[in-house]
Design an enzyme around this catalytic site. Structure first.
Site, PDB file in Angstrom:
ATOM      1  N   HIS A  17     -55.412 -34.264 -59.454  1.00 30.15           N
ATOM      2  CA  HIS A  17     -55.336 -33.429 -60.646  1.00 30.15           C
ATOM      3  C   HIS A  17     -54.025 -32.916 -61.330  1.00 30.15           C
ATOM      4  O   HIS A  17     -53.134 -32.510 -60.127  1.00 30.15           O
ATOM      5  CB  HIS A  17     -56.392 -32.355 -60.803  1.00 30.15           C
ATOM      6  CG  HIS A  17     -56.217 -31.076 -59.995  1.00 30.15           C
ATOM      7  ND1 HIS A  17     -55.526 -30.083 -60.103  1.00 30.15           N
ATOM      8  CD2 HIS A  17     -56.938 -31.135 -58.475  1.00 30.15           C
ATOM      9  CE1 HIS A  17     -55.514 -29.147 -59.208  1.00 30.15           C
ATOM     10  NE2 HIS A  17     -56.130 -29.727 -58.211  1.00 30.15           N
ATOM     11  N   ASP A  41     -51.237 -28.223 -54.493  1.00 26.78           N
ATOM     12  CA  ASP A  41     -52.545 -28.154 -55.045  1.00 26.78           C
ATOM     13  C   ASP A  41     -52.312 -28.130 -56.654  1.00 26.78           C
ATOM     14  O   ASP A  41     -52.256 -27.272 -57.421  1.00 26.78           O
ATOM     15  CB  ASP A  41     -53.323 -27.022 -55.094  1.00 26.78           C
ATOM     16  CG  ASP A  41     -54.808 -26.827 -55.714  1.00 26.78           C
ATOM     17  OD1 ASP A  41     -55.238 -27.996 -56.169  1.00 26.78           O
ATOM     18  OD2 ASP A  41     -55.431 -25.930 -55.677  1.00 26.78           O
ATOM     19  N   GLU A  65     -58.717 -29.660 -64.113  1.00 28.44           N
ATOM     20  CA  GLU A  65     -59.329 -29.217 -62.806  1.00 28.44           C
ATOM     21  C   GLU A  65     -59.819 -27.881 -62.467  1.00 28.44           C
ATOM     22  O   GLU A  65     -60.979 -27.790 -62.086  1.00 28.44           O
ATOM     23  CB  GLU A  65     -59.038 -30.248 -61.685  1.00 28.44           C
ATOM     24  CG  GLU A  65     -59.850 -30.541 -60.351  1.00 28.44           C
ATOM     25  CD  GLU A  65     -59.492 -29.226 -59.498  1.00 28.44           C
ATOM     26  OE1 GLU A  65     -60.462 -29.127 -58.375  1.00 28.44           O
ATOM     27  OE2 GLU A  65     -58.764 -28.380 -59.519  1.00 28.44           O
ATOM     28  N   GLU A  66     -58.789 -27.368 -62.368  1.00 28.10           N
ATOM     29  CA  GLU A  66     -58.718 -25.862 -61.865  1.00 28.10           C
ATOM     30  C   GLU A  66     -59.795 -24.696 -62.644  1.00 28.10           C
ATOM     31  O   GLU A  66     -60.009 -23.989 -62.022  1.00 28.10           O
ATOM     32  CB  GLU A  66     -57.404 -25.127 -61.935  1.00 28.10           C
ATOM     33  CG  GLU A  66     -56.464 -25.972 -60.708  1.00 28.10           C
ATOM     34  CD  GLU A  66     -56.597 -25.679 -59.562  1.00 28.10           C
ATOM     35  OE1 GLU A  66     -57.799 -25.065 -59.171  1.00 28.10           O
ATOM     36  OE2 GLU A  66     -55.907 -26.148 -58.495  1.00 28.10           O
ATOM     37  N   ASP A  97     -56.767 -34.542 -53.520  1.00 29.16           N
ATOM     38  CA  ASP A  97     -56.521 -33.143 -53.939  1.00 29.16           C
ATOM     39  C   ASP A  97     -56.059 -32.204 -52.679  1.00 29.16           C
ATOM     40  O   ASP A  97     -56.659 -31.820 -52.075  1.00 29.16           O
ATOM     41  CB  ASP A  97     -57.714 -32.537 -54.582  1.00 29.16           C
ATOM     42  CG  ASP A  97     -57.423 -31.134 -55.182  1.00 29.16           C
ATOM     43  OD1 ASP A  97     -56.239 -30.573 -55.123  1.00 29.16           O
ATOM     44  OD2 ASP A  97     -58.458 -30.599 -55.641  1.00 29.16           O
ATOM     45  N   HIS A 118     -53.066 -21.674 -55.665  1.00 28.56           N
ATOM     46  CA  HIS A 118     -53.540 -20.679 -56.759  1.00 28.56           C
ATOM     47  C   HIS A 118     -52.685 -19.171 -56.962  1.00 28.56           C
ATOM     48  O   HIS A 118     -53.108 -18.367 -57.497  1.00 28.56           O
ATOM     49  CB  HIS A 118     -54.930 -20.524 -56.730  1.00 28.56           C
ATOM     50  CG  HIS A 118     -55.928 -21.618 -56.615  1.00 28.56           C
ATOM     51  ND1 HIS A 118     -57.325 -21.488 -56.879  1.00 28.56           N
ATOM     52  CD2 HIS A 118     -55.607 -22.928 -56.779  1.00 28.56           C
ATOM     53  CE1 HIS A 118     -57.895 -22.539 -56.743  1.00 28.56           C
ATOM     54  NE2 HIS A 118     -56.772 -23.494 -56.628  1.00 28.56           N
TER      55      HIS A 118
HETATM   56  N1  BES Z   1     -57.854 -28.147 -54.446  1.00 27.99           N
HETATM   57  C1  BES Z   1     -58.886 -27.014 -54.939  1.00 27.99           C
HETATM   58  C2  BES Z   1     -60.130 -27.373 -53.966  1.00 27.99           C
HETATM   59  C3  BES Z   1     -59.947 -26.843 -52.514  1.00 27.99           C
HETATM   60  C4  BES Z   1     -59.424 -25.630 -52.077  1.00 27.99           C
HETATM   61  C5  BES Z   1     -60.654 -27.697 -51.590  1.00 27.99           C
HETATM   62  C6  BES Z   1     -59.411 -25.288 -50.843  1.00 27.99           C
HETATM   63  C7  BES Z   1     -60.583 -27.424 -49.978  1.00 27.99           C
HETATM   64  C8  BES Z   1     -59.905 -26.279 -49.858  1.00 27.99           C
HETATM   65  C9  BES Z   1     -59.356 -27.139 -56.252  1.00 27.99           C
HETATM   66  O1  BES Z   1     -58.199 -27.570 -57.118  1.00 27.99           O
HETATM   67  C10 BES Z   1     -59.976 -26.039 -56.720  1.00 27.99           C
HETATM   68  O2  BES Z   1     -59.183 -24.952 -56.768  1.00 27.99           O
HETATM   69  N2  BES Z   1     -61.222 -25.935 -57.166  1.00 27.99           N
HETATM   70  C11 BES Z   1     -61.847 -24.979 -57.409  1.00 27.99           C
HETATM   71  C12 BES Z   1     -63.372 -25.222 -57.905  1.00 27.99           C
HETATM   72  C13 BES Z   1     -63.107 -25.724 -59.138  1.00 27.99           C
HETATM   73  C14 BES Z   1     -64.740 -26.155 -59.676  1.00 27.99           C
HETATM   74  C15 BES Z   1     -62.709 -24.749 -60.096  1.00 27.99           C
HETATM   75  C16 BES Z   1     -62.088 -24.051 -56.199  1.00 27.99           C
HETATM   76  O3  BES Z   1     -62.285 -24.630 -55.074  1.00 27.99           O
HETATM   77  O4  BES Z   1     -62.353 -22.805 -56.250  1.00 27.99           O
HETATM   78 ZN    ZN Z   2     -56.652 -28.620 -56.565  1.00 27.30          ZN
END
Ligand code: BES
Ligand code: ZN
Length: 539
Positions: free
Chosen positions: A242, A262, A296-297, A324, A401
Site C-alpha cells: 500500500h 508501513d 489502506e490505512e 505490507d 503510524h
Molecule cells: N501494516 C498494517 C497492518 C499490520 C500492523 C500488520 C502490525 C501486522 C502488524 C496496516 O497498514 C494497518 O495498519 N492496518 C490497520 C487495519 C486497517 C483495516 C485500517 C490496523 O492494523 O489497524
Molecule cells: Zn500497512
C-alpha cells in the site's frame, strides 16, 4: 417483593463489574457492542458512528460470545456488532442506561486499541466470511499446479536483486512524501510519482501498461503496472503493497507520517521485483500485475474497490501476495506467513518457494486476528492470498503510524526487505511461467522407436514460438538419454537442455524467448525402446 429485591441485588453486583473498565478520565477508548447497546449509546450521543460493524452468527450468540445483543434469534434478523471510539467519561452513563432500559450487564467490550477491537469483530464475522469464500473461489479462479520448476530463470535473477534499490525507493517515498494519507496532497503526489517511475522503467515495452486506478470517494489513486501474459493473459498474478501512510494522532497536510516500513518497504520490494523482471526482458505466460493500493490505512478501501471490480468482471486472479511491512526484523524468523485471511495451499507453495530458493532463511507462521491489510480485500472475494510478514505479529515495528516510522528506525541497509523481494520474484516467475501445458495454442507430438547401445536419432525442426517452452520427455525401457537445442541439432556435448538419468524416463525443457527451430536428439546409452513426447508453442 422478594423478587424485586433479588433483582436489585443482581443489578448492584452487576454494576460493580460493568464499571470496571481500565482507562483514565477524559481519554478516548475503544469498545464493541451489539445493536441494542449501540442503540442506547446513540440515545446518549446521537452523533456516534461505528468505525466498523459486522453481522454475527447465531452460533456465537448462543455461546454468549457477544456482549450487548438482544437474543439468539436476533442474529437471524441480521443483528450486528459495532466497534466505536467514545469518551471514557461516557461509560458510567452508558452502563447506567443499559441497566435501566435493558436490565443487562456487560453490554459492551473494551479493547486496548482500534486494532484489538477489529480483531474481536472479525472473529465474530469469521464463520460467514469463510462460507462465502468457498463459493466465490470455485466460480472465479484457476487453482495453479504449484509445481516449482523455474530454477534456471529464477536463480540468476535472484542474484541481481539489490538492497540499495529498495533503500532508494523507501527513501524517495518517506523523505519526499512525508504524509501519504489518502486525502492529502502528499498522498496524491506519491501516486503520480510512482506511476511515472513504473512507466519510465517499462521503457516502451508494448506488453506493459502502467495506470492509475481512480477511486470515487477520495483523491489518492492506486497504481497498477501490468505485464501481459504471452500464453494465458486472462490468468492474473497480483503482487501488492500500500501506497498510503497514516499518523494515528493527526491527518493534516503537515502531519509527519513517513511510513517507511508501513508500507514504503512493501512498495519498494515490489518495485525491485518489477525492475529485475524487466532487466531480464522476462515475458510471463500469465499476466502479472503490480499494485500499490491507495487508502489502506483507513479500512482497506483502495484494495476493496479494486478486488470488487476484478471480481465483478469475473477476473481469473490465480494468486495474490501482499507485502505490507518488510523491512523490520522484529522476531527470530526471517519471514512469517500469516495464516488468517489467506489461502493455506498457496501459503504452503510460498513456504516451499522460500525453502527452494532462499534455503538460508527461516520461516514462521502467525496471524493478525483481523483483516489487517489488503490481502483481506482479495480474500473476501474468494481469491487465494498470502501475506508474508516482517516479524511475528507481536514483534512488529512499534514505530508504525507515527512520525518515527523512518528508514533509520527499520533496516537502513534494506537487507530484510530484500528477502521479501526475492521471495516475491520467485512467486511471480513460478506462477507467471505456469499455466496449462497443452493450451489450444500448444502442440504435442509423440514418436516411438528403439535404439541399440550407443545409437542416436534426431527429430525436428519444430517451429517454436517466442514466449513458449520446448518440452521434451521420454518413457520406455533401457537407458535412453535426451538432448534438446534451438537453432540446430544437438550433440551429446552441445545442447540447450539434456536429461541423462539411468533409465528411459527423462524430461528437459527450454524456455523459448525468440521464434526458432527446435531439435531433439535421443541416445540409447544402453539398448532400449522409447516414446518421445515433444510439446511446444508453434510460431
Ligand atoms: N501494516 C498494517 C497492518 C499490520 C500492523 C500488520 C502490525 C501486522 C502488524 C496496516 O497498514 C494497518 O495498519 N492496518 C490497520 C487495519 C486497517 C483495516 C485500517 C490496523 O492494523 O489497524
Ligand atoms: Zn500497512
Amino acid at each position: 417483593m422478594q423478587r424485586k429485591n433479588a433483582l436489585s441485588a443482581l443489578a448492584l453486583a452487576a454494576s460493580l463489574v460493568c464499571l470496571s473498565v481500565p482507562a483514565h478520565a477524559g481519554e478516548k477508548i475503544w469498545i464493541s457492542l451489539g445493536d441494542v447497546a449501540f442503540g442506547e449509546l446513540q440515545k446518549l450521543q446521537p452523533a456516534t458512528r461505528p468505525t466498523a460493524s459486522v453481522a454475527v452468527s447465531e452460533a456465537q450468540l448462543r455461546r454468549g460470545e457477544i456482549a450487548g445483543l438482544a437474543t439468539p434469534a436476533a442474529a437471524l434478523k441480521g443483528e450486528k456488532v459495532h466497534l466505536v471510539q467514545i469518551d471514557e467519561d461516557l461509560l458510567p452513563t452508558l452502563s447506567e442506561a443499559l441497566h435501566e432500559n435493558q436490565h443487562r450487564c456487560g453490554g459492551y467490550m473494551h479493547h486496548a486499541s482500534e486494532r484489538d477491537g477489529r480483531r474481536a469483530l472479525d472473529l465474530h464475522a469469521a464463520g460467514s466470511v469463510n462460507a462465502r469464500i468457498l463459493t466465490d473461489r470455485r466460480s472465479l479462479a484457476t487453482r495453479p499446479s504449484y509445481v516449482i520448476d523455474q530454477q534456471t530463470v529464477v536463480n540468476p535473477m535472484l542474484s541481481q536483486m539489490q538492497a540499495s534499490n529498495i533503500v532508494q525507493t523507501i527513501s524517495d517515498l518517506s523523505n519526499n512524501y512525508t504524509n501519504r494519507y489518502y486525502q492529502t496532497s502528499g498522498g496524491v503526489n506519491a501516486s503520480d510519482w510512482l506511476k511515472n517511475k513504473w512507466l519510465t522503467m517499462a521503457n516502451g515495452r508494448t506488453d506493459i501498461t502502467v495506470e492509475q486506478f481512480t477511486h470515487s470517494g477520495w483523491k489518492q489513486k492506486s497504481v497498477i503496472a501490468t505485464i501481459k501474459g504471452t500464453d494465458n493473459p486472462n490468468e492474473i498474478v497480483v503482487l501488492g503493497g500500500h501506497l498510503d501512510s497514516i499518523n494515528g494522532s493527526g491527518t493534516t497536510e503537515t502531519t509527519r507520517a513517513p511510513g517507511a516500513d508501513d508500507d514504503a518497504s512493501g512498495v519498494a520490494s515490489i518495485t525491485e521485483i518489477y525492475r529485475t523482471l524487466l532487466a531480464n526482458n522476462y515475458k510471463p505466460r500469465r499476466t502479472i500485475k503490480f499494485m500499490a493500493y491507495a487508502a489502506e490505512e483507513v479500512g482497506l478501501r483502495g484494495s476493496a474497490e479494486i478486488a470488487n471490480s476484478f471480481s465483478a468482471a469475473g477476473a481469473n486472479v490465480v494468486g495474490v501476495v501482499q507485502l505490507d511491512m518488510t523491512n523490520y526484523k522484529g522476531a527470530a524468523n526471517d519471514i512469517y506467513i500469516f495464516t488468517d485471511y489467506t489461502d493455506s495451499a498457496q501459503n504452503t507453495f510460498v513456504t516451499n518457494l522460500i525453502k527452494t530458493y532462499l534455503p538460508t532463511l527461516t520461516v514462521g507462521t502467525d496471524r493478525c486476528g483481523y483483516a489487517c491489510s489488503d490481502h483481506a480485500s482479495w480474500n473476501a472475494k474468494g481469491y487465494a492470498t498470502t501475506m508474508p510478514f516482517e516479524s511475528s505479529f507481536s514483534g512488529d515495528n512499534k514505530a508504525i503510524h507515527t512520525a518515527n516510522d523512518t528508514l533509520a528506525n527499520s533496516d537502513s541497509t534494506g537487507a530484510h526487505s530484500l528477502k521479501f523481494a526475492r521471495m516475491g520474484l520467485a512467486y511471480a516467475v513460478e506462477l507467471g511461467s505456469d499455466g496449462p501445458t497443452t493450451t489450444p495454442g500448444n502442440k504435442t507430438e509423440t514418436f516411438t522407436g528403439s535404439l541399440s547401445s550407443g545409437q542416436t536419432k534426431s527429430f525436428g525442426p519444430f517451429k517454436v514460438g517466442a514466449g513458449g517452452t520446448f518440452k521434451l520427455s521420454t518413457t520406455g525401457t533401457g537407458d535412453i538419454d535426451i538432448y534438446g537445442r534451438l537453432g540446430s541439432v544437438p550433440t551429446t556435448s552441445t545442447y540447450g537442455c539434456k536429461s541423462d538419468g539411468s533409465t528411459a524416463t527423462e524430461t528437459c525443457t527450454i524456455n523459448v524467448t525468440a521464434n526458432s527451430d527446435g531439435y531433439v536428439l535421443v541416445k540409447g546409452y544402453t539398448a532400449g525402446s522409447y516414446t518421445l513426447t515433444v510439446t511446444y508453442r508453434p510460431q
